[in-house]
Structures are given as structure tokens and as C-alpha cells.
Design a protein around this motif. Structure first.
Motif, PDB file in Angstrom:
ATOM      1  N   MET B   1       4.687   8.380  15.696  1.00 23.37           N
ATOM      2  CA  MET B   1       5.178   7.374  14.737  1.00 23.37           C
ATOM      3  C   MET B   1       4.095   7.002  13.709  1.00 23.37           C
ATOM      4  SD  MET B   1       7.005   3.820  15.766  1.00 23.37           S
ATOM      5  CE  MET B   1       6.506   2.227  15.117  1.00 23.37           C
ATOM      6  N   PHE B   2       2.881   6.696  14.177  1.00 24.68           N
ATOM      7  CA  PHE B   2       1.788   6.380  13.250  1.00 24.68           C
ATOM      8  C   PHE B   2       0.885   7.597  13.118  1.00 24.68           C
ATOM      9  CE2 PHE B   2       1.860   1.597  14.444  1.00 24.68           C
ATOM     10  CZ  PHE B   2       2.951   1.397  13.615  1.00 24.68           C
ATOM     11  N   THR B   3       0.612   8.021  11.875  1.00 26.23           N
ATOM     12  CA  THR B   3      -0.166   9.242  11.659  1.00 26.23           C
ATOM     13  C   THR B   3      -1.551   8.984  11.066  1.00 26.23           C
ATOM     14  OG1 THR B   3       0.850   9.558   9.484  1.00 26.23           O
ATOM     15  CG2 THR B   3       1.935  10.607  11.375  1.00 26.23           C
ATOM     16  N   ARG B   4      -1.860   7.744  10.744  1.00 22.43           N
ATOM     17  CA  ARG B   4      -3.221   7.415  10.282  1.00 22.43           C
ATOM     18  C   ARG B   4      -3.442   5.917  10.309  1.00 22.43           C
ATOM     19  NH1 ARG B   4      -0.199   8.198   5.935  1.00 22.43           N
ATOM     20  NH2 ARG B   4      -0.048   6.560   4.359  1.00 22.43           N
ATOM     21  N   ILE B   5      -4.730   5.516  10.357  1.00 23.00           N
ATOM     22  CA  ILE B   5      -5.086   4.153   9.981  1.00 23.00           C
ATOM     23  C   ILE B   5      -5.077   4.157   8.461  1.00 23.00           C
ATOM     24  CG2 ILE B   5      -6.868   2.365   9.980  1.00 23.00           C
ATOM     25  CD1 ILE B   5      -7.742   3.270  12.746  1.00 23.00           C
ATOM     26  N   ASP B   6      -4.122   3.475   7.862  1.00 23.12           N
ATOM     27  CA  ASP B   6      -4.012   3.481   6.399  1.00 23.12           C
ATOM     28  C   ASP B   6      -5.064   2.555   5.779  1.00 23.12           C
ATOM     29  OD1 ASP B   6      -2.039   4.326   4.056  1.00 23.12           O
ATOM     30  OD2 ASP B   6      -2.686   2.250   3.720  1.00 23.12           O
ATOM     31  N   HIS B   7      -5.163   1.361   6.300  1.00 19.36           N
ATOM     32  CA  HIS B   7      -6.207   0.450   5.824  1.00 19.36           C
ATOM     33  C   HIS B   7      -6.426  -0.694   6.791  1.00 19.36           C
ATOM     34  CE1 HIS B   7      -2.526  -1.406   3.933  1.00 19.36           C
ATOM     35  NE2 HIS B   7      -3.131  -2.542   4.255  1.00 19.36           N
ATOM     36  N   VAL B   8      -7.584  -1.340   6.616  1.00 20.97           N
ATOM     37  CA  VAL B   8      -7.862  -2.612   7.276  1.00 20.97           C
ATOM     38  C   VAL B   8      -7.844  -3.655   6.170  1.00 20.97           C
ATOM     39  CG1 VAL B   8      -9.516  -3.937   8.615  1.00 20.97           C
ATOM     40  CG2 VAL B   8      -9.275  -1.485   9.027  1.00 20.97           C
ATOM     41  N   GLY B   9      -7.004  -4.661   6.300  1.00 15.04           N
ATOM     42  CA  GLY B   9      -6.857  -5.697   5.278  1.00 15.04           C
ATOM     43  C   GLY B   9      -7.773  -6.869   5.594  1.00 15.04           C
ATOM     44  N   ILE B  10      -8.621  -7.225   4.644  1.00 13.08           N
ATOM     45  CA  ILE B  10      -9.651  -8.242   4.855  1.00 13.08           C
ATOM     46  C   ILE B  10      -9.471  -9.363   3.841  1.00 13.08           C
ATOM     47  CG2 ILE B  10     -12.153  -8.650   4.726  1.00 13.08           C
ATOM     48  CD1 ILE B  10     -12.456  -5.672   5.679  1.00 13.08           C
ATOM     49  N   ALA B  11      -9.339 -10.595   4.311  1.00 14.98           N
ATOM     50  CA  ALA B  11      -9.144 -11.753   3.433  1.00 14.98           C
ATOM     51  C   ALA B  11     -10.493 -12.278   2.957  1.00 14.98           C
ATOM     52  CB  ALA B  11      -8.388 -12.852   4.180  1.00 14.98           C
ATOM     53  N   CYS B  12     -10.569 -12.603   1.665  1.00 10.74           N
ATOM     54  CA  CYS B  12     -11.820 -13.127   1.105  1.00 10.74           C
ATOM     55  C   CYS B  12     -11.512 -14.187   0.051  1.00 10.74           C
ATOM     56  CB  CYS B  12     -12.654 -11.995   0.516  1.00 10.74           C
ATOM     57  SG  CYS B  12     -11.881 -11.148  -0.877  1.00 10.74           S
ATOM     58  N   HIS B  13     -12.527 -14.993  -0.242  1.00 10.76           N
ATOM     59  CA  HIS B  13     -12.360 -16.034  -1.257  1.00 10.76           C
ATOM     60  C   HIS B  13     -12.601 -15.499  -2.657  1.00 10.76           C
ATOM     61  CE1 HIS B  13     -11.849 -19.273   1.586  1.00 10.76           C
ATOM     62  NE2 HIS B  13     -12.945 -18.941   2.233  1.00 10.76           N
ATOM     63  N   ASP B  14     -13.513 -14.534  -2.777  1.00 12.25           N
ATOM     64  CA  ASP B  14     -13.930 -14.054  -4.098  1.00 12.25           C
ATOM     65  C   ASP B  14     -13.839 -12.529  -4.116  1.00 12.25           C
ATOM     66  OD1 ASP B  14     -15.364 -13.130  -6.321  1.00 12.25           O
ATOM     67  OD2 ASP B  14     -16.779 -14.804  -6.251  1.00 12.25           O
ATOM     68  N   LEU B  15     -12.743 -12.010  -4.678  1.00 12.41           N
ATOM     69  CA  LEU B  15     -12.475 -10.568  -4.610  1.00 12.41           C
ATOM     70  C   LEU B  15     -13.594  -9.758  -5.277  1.00 12.41           C
ATOM     71  CD1 LEU B  15     -10.341  -8.490  -3.669  1.00 12.41           C
ATOM     72  CD2 LEU B  15      -9.383  -8.577  -5.971  1.00 12.41           C
ATOM     73  N   ASP B  16     -14.003 -10.176  -6.455  1.00 12.96           N
ATOM     74  CA  ASP B  16     -14.983  -9.370  -7.195  1.00 12.96           C
ATOM     75  C   ASP B  16     -16.307  -9.298  -6.436  1.00 12.96           C
ATOM     76  OD1 ASP B  16     -13.060  -9.016  -9.142  1.00 12.96           O
ATOM     77  OD2 ASP B  16     -13.705 -10.782 -10.265  1.00 12.96           O
ATOM     78  N   VAL B  48     -12.255   5.077   2.046  1.00 10.16           N
ATOM     79  CA  VAL B  48     -13.331   5.428   2.979  1.00 10.16           C
ATOM     80  C   VAL B  48     -13.302   6.923   3.292  1.00 10.16           C
ATOM     81  CG1 VAL B  48     -14.440   4.883   5.168  1.00 10.16           C
ATOM     82  CG2 VAL B  48     -13.115   3.121   3.996  1.00 10.16           C
ATOM     83  N   ASN B  49     -12.120   7.472   3.600  1.00 15.04           N
ATOM     84  CA  ASN B  49     -12.033   8.891   3.998  1.00 15.04           C
ATOM     85  C   ASN B  49     -10.606   9.401   3.830  1.00 15.04           C
ATOM     86  OD1 ASN B  49     -11.964   7.112   6.745  1.00 15.04           O
ATOM     87  ND2 ASN B  49     -10.505   8.802   6.887  1.00 15.04           N
ATOM     88  N   GLY B  50     -10.495  10.735   3.761  1.00 11.71           N
ATOM     89  CA  GLY B  50      -9.190  11.375   3.821  1.00 11.71           C
ATOM     90  C   GLY B  50      -8.765  11.551   5.269  1.00 11.71           C
ATOM     91  N   THR B  51      -7.451  11.678   5.491  1.00 11.40           N
ATOM     92  CA  THR B  51      -6.907  11.784   6.852  1.00 11.40           C
ATOM     93  C   THR B  51      -6.090  13.065   6.975  1.00 11.40           C
ATOM     94  OG1 THR B  51      -5.004  10.457   6.152  1.00 11.40           O
ATOM     95  CG2 THR B  51      -6.851   9.285   7.184  1.00 11.40           C
ATOM     96  N   ASP B  52      -5.954  13.549   8.214  1.00 15.99           N
ATOM     97  CA  ASP B  52      -5.351  14.866   8.402  1.00 15.99           C
ATOM     98  C   ASP B  52      -3.826  14.872   8.270  1.00 15.99           C
ATOM     99  OD1 ASP B  52      -4.756  13.618  10.769  1.00 15.99           O
ATOM    100  OD2 ASP B  52      -5.808  15.048  12.049  1.00 15.99           O
ATOM    101  N   ASP B  53      -3.227  13.751   7.899  1.00 18.68           N
ATOM    102  CA  ASP B  53      -1.801  13.754   7.551  1.00 18.68           C
ATOM    103  C   ASP B  53      -1.615  13.857   6.036  1.00 18.68           C
ATOM    104  OD1 ASP B  53      -2.623  11.278   6.727  1.00 18.68           O
ATOM    105  OD2 ASP B  53      -0.956  10.176   7.634  1.00 18.68           O
ATOM    106  N   GLY B  54      -2.735  14.089   5.298  1.00 14.02           N
ATOM    107  CA  GLY B  54      -2.645  14.206   3.840  1.00 14.02           C
ATOM    108  C   GLY B  54      -2.835  12.889   3.109  1.00 14.02           C
ATOM    109  N   GLY B  55      -3.083  11.812   3.844  1.00 13.28           N
ATOM    110  CA  GLY B  55      -3.314  10.499   3.240  1.00 13.28           C
ATOM    111  C   GLY B  55      -4.790  10.145   3.236  1.00 13.28           C
ATOM    112  N   ALA B  56      -5.090   8.854   3.300  1.00 12.51           N
ATOM    113  CA  ALA B  56      -6.464   8.383   3.299  1.00 12.51           C
ATOM    114  C   ALA B  56      -6.531   7.027   3.991  1.00 12.51           C
ATOM    115  CB  ALA B  56      -6.994   8.278   1.870  1.00 12.51           C
TER     116      ALA B  56
END
Lengths: 143, 143
Positions: B1-16, B48-56
Motif C-alpha cells: 500500500m505505501f511505496t515510499r516515505i514521501d515527506h516528513v512535515g515539520i511545523a515552524c514559526h519562520d519558514l524562510d 532529500v533523495n529519490g525513491t525506488d518507486d520513481g518518487g522522492a
């Protein structure tokens, strides 16, 4: 410096039940499990995908084996959830040194033993936007 | 069902400032940024990296644009840190349906628009061991 998301470390109260949840609900495969006495945890690695640096990305599940381990304290304060994020690098020593040079505190003077024969260093979450950040060098030193 | 870690979402106060930290300290590249009005966030994707399902796999940084957005509330309660973990799948509709069939609450009846043209569904953290879990189908529907 970082060539992959190596794993997301998740703290849980019941390792076997949580492994079971990840296997059944998401279809992930349990690749490895071990006890890390130094970190005070039983841990399980579930492989999600291969990465283009020759490594892989995992979900790492962590259950404390003692009440005074860092993961036990995390669970007490926060309950179950994401404990840390680990990035893979070909050279943990130079990556830790580079982070140190940018004012990020490294939690041990030297890298420590991590999952599956890796060497790991942790970076202080207060210096990394609230994220306990792990640096991982796999047992194959090219990644 | 899941073929990659697509992203880790991190909350911050100051994006830049946080993008700058991830670029300078870890050498990650800023791939994309956008505002998601529906989710109430400005966001940045650092590959960060490419993944073997063709994503990143990405680090996703999130700054709230309104005080009543879920990410603003998260920051109020927890401070900066990991907000969610996102797994890639070729079919977000069937993955959400499968999770629902295993008793996991899906936070919207239908998938919503995510980063970079993706379609996403969130799973209730109380049903997922404390982890707010996102399912992502990329704009290329094969992954």
C-alpha cells in the motif's frame, strides 16, 4: 551531507502491537528487530522503500526497556508519536563535525551504535527547530 | 500500500529562516514552495533523495498563515517540531478506503489538494499510534 531519509523513529508503549498495526494497515515488512541496551529500547525496523544512494528508508518503532531511558521520558511527556527523524550520510563523523561547526549541539562526543550495525549521532532538538535529528552511517561505509 | 516515505512535515514559526537552516546545515535543496490556503499554511519542500518507486522523499516545512489553522494550533500546543509523516502510494483513494476498512478514521471524505499537485488524505493520529499520518498520491498517478 544528507543523502536520504533513513528512518522516522516512533515511540510506542507496545512494540509488538505497533509492528502489527504497521504491517496489517499499511503493508510494511518487518525487516529487523533488536534491543539497544545503551539507548534503553527494543526496536523494530519496517522497510518502506529503497533510496537512490543505495540505502533504504524505514519506519523505526521504539519501546523503552527501562523507565529512565530517553524514550520512556518522551512517552511520559508526550505520549506515543514521532520521536526523531534520521538522515543517512556516507560519513557520520564529518557530518556531526560539520553540524557542530554551525553551532548545532551534538549529543555525544563520538558516534554511538545504532540499528543494524550503523553508527549514529543525535543533534539537539533545540538547535534543529524542535526536531530531534539523528545522523546515520550504514555498516557499509559508502552510505 | 505505501511505496515510499514521501515527506516528513515539520511545523515552524519562520519558514524562510527554517528553510535557510536546512539548506545551510544539511545541504538540502529547496525544490518547491507554495501557499495552501485550504490547509492554512505556507510550505517549502526540500528534496532529500529519490525513491525506488520513481518518487522522492522530502522535508516539508510548514508555517501557518492564520491563527486558526491546524498547524497554528499544533505550534501553540507543542512548539516547533514534527507535525506529520507522509507515505506515498499509487492510489490515495484505495489506500484511504483500505485504512478506513481497518477502523482508522480518515479526516476527509475525499482526498484534498496537497503539495506539488498531489492528492492527500490524513489519518487520525489517535488511530495511528499518535502519528498524524498522511497518504500522498503524486500528480503522476502511477506513484
Amino acid at each position: 551531507m544528507f543523502t536520504r531519509i533513513d528512518h522516522v523513529g516512533i515511540a510506542c508503549h507496545d512494540l509488538d502491537a505497533t509492528v502489527d498495526f504497521y504491517r496489517r494497515t499499511y503493508g510494511l515488512a518487518l525487516t529487523h528487530s533488536e534491543t539497544n541496551e545503551e539507548q534503553g529500547v527494543r526496536e523494530a525496523m519496517l522497510r518502506v522503500n529503497g533510496t537512490d544512494d543505495g540505502g533504504a528508508s524505514y519506519v523505526q518503532l521504539l519501546q523503552p526497556i527501562s523507565d529512565d531511558s530517553p524514550v520512556a521520558k518522551f512517552l511520559e511527556r508526550n505520549g506515543e508519536g514521532v520521536h526523531h527523524v534520521a538522515f543517512g550520510t556516507p560519513d557520520v563523523d564529518s557530518a556531526a563535525e560539520s553540524a557542530r561547526g554551525r553551532g548545532v549541539r551534538v549529543l555525544s562526543a563520538e558516534p554511538r551504535p545504532g540499528s543494524m550495525g550503523s553508527r549514529i549521532s543525535f543533534l539537539h532538538p533545540k538547535d534543529c527547530g524542535g526536531v530531534l535529528t539523528e545522523i546515520v552511517q550504514g555498516p557499509d561505509s559508502t552510505r
